[in-house]
Write an enzyme that holds these catalytic residues in place. Structure first.
Site, PDB file in Angstrom:
ATOM      1  N   GLU A 506      -5.802 -14.028  19.393  1.00 50.46           N
ATOM      2  CA  GLU A 506      -5.954 -14.131  17.953  1.00 50.46           C
ATOM      3  C   GLU A 506      -6.207 -15.594  17.584  1.00 50.46           C
ATOM      4  OE1 GLU A 506      -3.359 -11.589  15.875  1.00 50.46           O
ATOM      5  OE2 GLU A 506      -4.275 -12.013  13.943  1.00 50.46           O
ATOM      6  N   GLU A 765       7.279 -14.918  15.122  1.00 51.82           N
ATOM      7  CA  GLU A 765       6.475 -14.191  14.141  1.00 51.82           C
ATOM      8  C   GLU A 765       7.328 -13.188  13.376  1.00 51.82           C
ATOM      9  OE1 GLU A 765       3.440 -11.749  15.957  1.00 51.82           O
ATOM     10  OE2 GLU A 765       2.286 -11.667  14.087  1.00 51.82           O
ATOM     11  N   HIS A 786       4.959 -18.651  15.773  1.00 52.60           N
ATOM     12  CA  HIS A 786       4.235 -18.358  14.531  1.00 52.60           C
ATOM     13  C   HIS A 786       4.972 -19.148  13.456  1.00 52.60           C
ATOM     14  CE1 HIS A 786       1.385 -14.969  14.683  1.00 52.60           C
ATOM     15  NE2 HIS A 786       1.455 -14.881  13.377  1.00 52.60           N
TER      16      HIS A 786
HETATM   17  C1  BGC Z   1      -1.534 -12.584  12.034  1.00 49.52           C
HETATM   18  C2  BGC Z   1      -0.806 -13.124  10.846  1.00 49.52           C
HETATM   19  C3  BGC Z   1      -1.579 -12.825   9.632  1.00 49.52           C
HETATM   20  C4  BGC Z   1      -1.562 -11.345   9.532  1.00 49.52           C
HETATM   21  C5  BGC Z   1      -2.161 -10.799   8.295  1.00 49.52           C
HETATM   22  C6  BGC Z   1      -1.599 -11.118  11.892  1.00 49.52           C
HETATM   23  O1  BGC Z   1      -2.283 -10.521  12.933  1.00 49.52           O
HETATM   24  O2  BGC Z   1      -0.922 -12.970  13.221  1.00 49.52           O
HETATM   25  O3  BGC Z   1      -0.195 -14.287  10.985  1.00 49.52           O
HETATM   26  O4  BGC Z   1      -1.203 -13.459   8.485  1.00 49.52           O
HETATM   27  O5  BGC Z   1      -2.146 -10.747  10.669  1.00 49.52           O
HETATM   28  O6  BGC Z   1      -1.786  -9.519   8.155  1.00 49.52           O
END
Ligand code: BGC
Length: 911
Positions: A506, A765, A786
């Protein structure tokens, strides 16, 4: 240079000492007089190759005097250092300008042309009208300002081999070279270099500069940056050679959530131009063109997400030296043009910041050695190995371990994150990659010949090298670890763009994450240039008025509440923290388009129920229409303030009128007469309070609901990405700092402390990324690095240590020092290097009372709130504070004694 604390050094908390020492302010003679230093141009020290034709100049002031002020300045700029130092100034002499300005003074001298150099210095006059000496000189240089300045062409190695016998999936990295003769002695040489992909330039066997992943990431179809290097010392009269290694990077390689070749470029391309000035004043240009030759070398694969494979047996001896041979190399392909504009890099390049030595090595499975670096980090591993030719050592990376001690890689999803090194055999070999990075704490080696020692692996930490600006420490190990985790989250994820995470497939510039974290980011580092650059990516990504969810826009949607709003929140924050109005001007039209987009995509000023909502909240679904309408109001309110800051009063009233109407609609639709907000989550109340959406009379009710909900959850938060950032600041703003501290000190799920207790070294995260009961959360989305939840740092700096800018005077011209002790802490200290110089606040609860040490730079003032009961005595330096020089007593209210302070250092004692 001295520090404001001179004479009190022994008393200075370690954190301040460390910060101050790191900034090189200590160690030489004290300066009683006002003195300018730390000169910056466009936020950077000595930037080369800028293309801002009216650059802004800034400096810092130092003085040991209290209440010191700059009453005037004089800037002088010359085309050479000799001219500058001898006073034969030929570019600009501002003359004596009566002004207190120290930041963003616009160059108004002779127009500068491509390649020009500008040496500059400044002197200032103090309160008493005494002139300082001139500061040490600083430099900036201009890049290539006109497209026609580029004589070079884009070149590439198109027909490189298909995946070779070892079944590599990705094409190898091309090596390119060109030998040439310089007929005369060299006075100066400048190299301009860019790539679609990544480049590493070499001259005569040496690597140029210490930057990684240049020229960075942009929407290449619109613009691609070049970097500028002074390479005089690499060259000499006679035969010379230029070399380049290219990597796939963002332009060609895998980019989060979407495969390779996202910009329609199949092989990396190079654009480089060397400009040589001989001692006799004549010049020579060597640029990329059809005379260059290219070949494949040892880098069999190099991809940001997948990793790097290096076959040392294929190293090209002397390839970047004049004597090296290119026999058997291939001709390059020349590309007529590229759609994107070629512009000067305005940001902060990625660099190696530090190295980590492993804490331990274990062998959980025969032949698989797992190194623990003790810290979740971003970068790569340097390998040391001695083995027979062809030995293939494989390196894999992980943030966590499985219960059996093997590495946990499921959360990396499609990112292969695997490097491999094939030995050439013989002596000890040392290798590190250059076109990949990983997010990891653990490194697994397999295929290693024998048993590796601990020194077989070194963690090399990479980051966009924004200067450190803040540091914080306090009496609580838990809170210190939270601070540590936030700093490491920023270090790892501020890599060219503010990424969501550094490990899985990502690693994108998610806008929601960035806007929630931006103020914290500013506290920890000087991110002015970093965000100046990223805001260009943000505007480049805008579609039909909507800012996107991700910038550069390679995934996600657009116009999503709290994500798209980064397009307004970030420039606003940069203005607040750095006093930068140019960033507001530059993006004003884009911001205005976004407000219009929201207006058009709402019905009766209510935004549709769409979007990510309060992402990753805990059993508390904030309705998406409530959240989206709140942000519509918030961004509109900020726009009205932005318009005011730019002197656009008509726009300001139009936006403020719109804000009032959205607020009305919000209340009508979502707020009941008793102050309950639809959804009834903590985030509902936090947003409404933070964004000023409620009628005054309902604010205390909203606060009560918020606190009651936190209490009902056993003093736990339930907020996600959006609510968490504002939670503690809102509690403090409305008088419930006690509750904010309870949340900060909480160690059971969900809380910051929970992850700390599970051994986290970065911010996770998810609040429950790993729990003792359930183990790992859904590997489909479970990053352990995150930064979003780390946005609490803004409150740690602003409320625990108590350093903030006065919103009325952005850029720390007037400072608010208002620490709010609590939560059982017995001391807390922060130092923050603002755009105007070093600010510190340090407090301690002692047996005798409460001590607070404060310092603010010359030319600033501060309102200092000293926590003191109505009957307590407040002393400064042992004498009644009311009579202390530099202080004006303002009175007492709500448990604090208030002082207006001029610059300098103060030691308050409350007894
Ligand atoms: C990301 C996030 C992002 C989110 C939005 C994720 O896959 O890691 O940090 O803000 O998607 O829904």
């Amino acid at each position: 240079m001295t520090i404001v604390h001179h004479g009190n050094r022994g008393w200075l908390p370690a954190v301040l000492l460390a910060a101050v020492a790191a900034w090189g302010l200590m160690g030489s003679a004290a300066w009683a007089a006002l003195a300018p230093g730390y000169l910056r141009c466009e936020f950077r020290q000595n930037p080369l190759g800028i293309d801002v034709t009216q650059p802004r100049l800034s400096w810092e002031l130092q003085s040991a005097q209290r209440a010191e002020k700059q009453t005037a300045y004089q800037i002088r700029v010359a085309s050479s250092l000799e001219r500058l130092l001898s006073g034969r100034v030929d570019l600009w002499d501002s003359g004596r300008v009566a002004s207190s300005g120290t930041a963003h003074l616009v160059y108004a001298g002779r127009p500068l042309a491509s390649g020009d150099r500008a040496w500059w210095q400044v002197r200032v006059w103090d309160r008493g009208g005494r002139a300082s000496t001139y500061s040490p000189p600083a430099l900036w240089s201009m890049g290539l300002l006109k497209p026609s300045d580029w004589k070079a062409s884009w070149i590439s190695l198109e027909n490189s081999a298909e995946p070779d016998a070892q079944k590599h999936v990705l094409p190898p990295s091309p090596f390119l070279r060109k030998a040439f003769t310089l007929p005369k002695p060299v006075r100066r040489a400048v190299l301009y270099a860019s790539a679609l992909g990544l480049y590493e330039m070499h001259i005569n066997g040496l690597r140029v500069g210490g930057d990684q992943f240049t020229p960075g990431w942009t929407d290449y179809r619109k613009r691609v940056y070049y970097n500028t290097y002074d390479v005089t010392r690499y060259l000499s009269q006679g035969r010379n050679a230029l070399g380049a290694v290219l990597g796939d990077g963002w332009a060609v390689g895998y980019v989060g959530l979407g495969g390779r070749e996202r910009y329609g470029v199949g092989r990396p391309r190079l654009l480089a131009q060397l400009q040589v000035i001989f001692t006799d004043g004549t010049t020579q240009t060597v640029g990329t063109d059809r005379t260059w030759r290219a070949t494949e070398g040892p880098i069999r694969e190099g991809d940001l997400l997948m990793g790097e494979v290096y076959d040392a047996a294929r190293e090209l001896r002397g390839w970047d030296t004049p004597g090296g041979s290119d026999a058997g190399w291939q001709p390059v392909t020349v590309h007529a043009s590229w759609s994107g504009a070629v512009e000067a890099y305005p940001g902060v390049t990625v660099r190696k910041e530090m190295e980590l030595a492993p804490k331990s090595v274990k062998e959980p499975k025969p032949g698989a050695f797992v190194f623990d670096l003790g810290q979740n980090m971003v970068g790569w591993a340097r390998l040391k190995v001695k083995g027979p030719a062809g030995t293939r050592v494989q390196l894999r990376f992980a943030e966590m371990l499985n219960p059996d001690g093997t590495i946990y890689t499921t959360n990396l999803r499609g990112a292969r994150c695997t490097d491999a090194y094939l030995c050439k055999g013989g002596a000890v070999e040392t290798w590190e990659p250059r076109f990949t990075f990983h997010g990891f704490r653990y490194v697994e080696l397999t295929g290693y010949p024998g048993r590796p020692g601990r020194d077989a692996v070194t963690g090399v930490v990479l980051t966009s090298a924004a200067p450190r600006s803040g540091s914080f420490t306090c009496s609580s190990p838990l809170v210190n670890q939270i601070q540590h985790n936030v700093e490491w989250g920023q270090r790892g994820n501020f890599l060219e763009v503010p990424t969501d995470c550094p490990q899985r497939d990502e690693r994108l510039g998610w806008m929601g994450d960035a806007q929630i974290f931006v103020r914290t980011a500013c506290d920890n580092r000087d991110v002015s240039a970093f965000f100046t650059k990223w805001m260009v990516d943000v505007e480049d990504a805008q579609r039909d008025g909507a800012f996107t969810d991700v910038s550069p826009a390679v995934a996600g949607g657009q116009g999503t509440a709290a994500w798209a709003d980064a397009g307004i929140v970030i420039p606003w924050t940069l203005y607040q923290v750095y006093g930068d109005t140019r960033v507001l001007q530059r993006h004003y039209a884009a911001m205005d388009r976004y407000i219009r987009f929201m207006e058009e995509h709402s019905s009766n000023l209510l935004r549709p129920a769409e979007g990510y909502g309060d992402w990753l909240s805990i059993n508390a679904n904030t309705p998406t229409d409530v959240l989206a309408t709140a942000y519509f109001a918030y961004s509109t309110d900020l726009m009205s303030r932005i318009a005011t800051a730019l002197g656009k009063s008509d726009d300001a009233s139009r936006y403020s009128d719109l804000f009032d109407r959205i607020k009305e609609a919000f209340n009508r639709a979502y707020v009941s007469p008793d102050g309950r907000i639809k959804g009834d989550t903590q985030t509902c109340y936090v947003l409404a309070l933070h964004m000023g959406l409620l009628p005054k009379e309902l604010e205390s009710k909203a606060l009560d609901y918020l606190v009651a909900d936190i209490e009902a959850k056993g003093w736990h938060l339930s907020t996600g990405f959006v609510g968490t950032g504002y939670l503690n600041p809102t509690l403090s703003r409305f008088g419930r700092t006690d509750v904010a501290y309870r949340l900060l000190n909480q160690t059971t799920f969900p809380s910051w402390g929970f992850s700390v207790n599970q051994g986290a070294t970065t911010i996770w995260e998810r609040w429950d990324g790993w729990t003792p009961e359930r183990g790992f959360q859904d590997p489909g989305m479970n990053s352990f690095n995150h930064y979003s939840f780390g946005a609490v740092d803004q409150w740690i700096y602003g409320t625990v240590a108590g350093i903030d800018t006065d919103p009325q005077t952005p850029g720390f011209r007037h400072i608010l020092i208002r620490p709010q002790p609590g939560g059982g802490l017995t001391h807390a200290s922060a130092a923050y290097r603002s755009i105007r110089g070093l600010i510190s606040s340090s407090w301690r609860v002692t047996g005798k009372g409460f001590d607070l040490a404060v310092s603010i730079p010359p030319n600033t003032t501060a309102t200092v709130s000293v926590p003191a009961s109505p009957t307590a005595k407040v002393l400064e330096g042992g004498k009644p504070a009311e009579r202390a020089p530099g202080l004006r007593y303002l009175g007492r209210k709500e448990g604090v004694a208030l002082y207006e302070a001029g610059s300098g250092s103060y030691r308050f004692q409350v007894r």
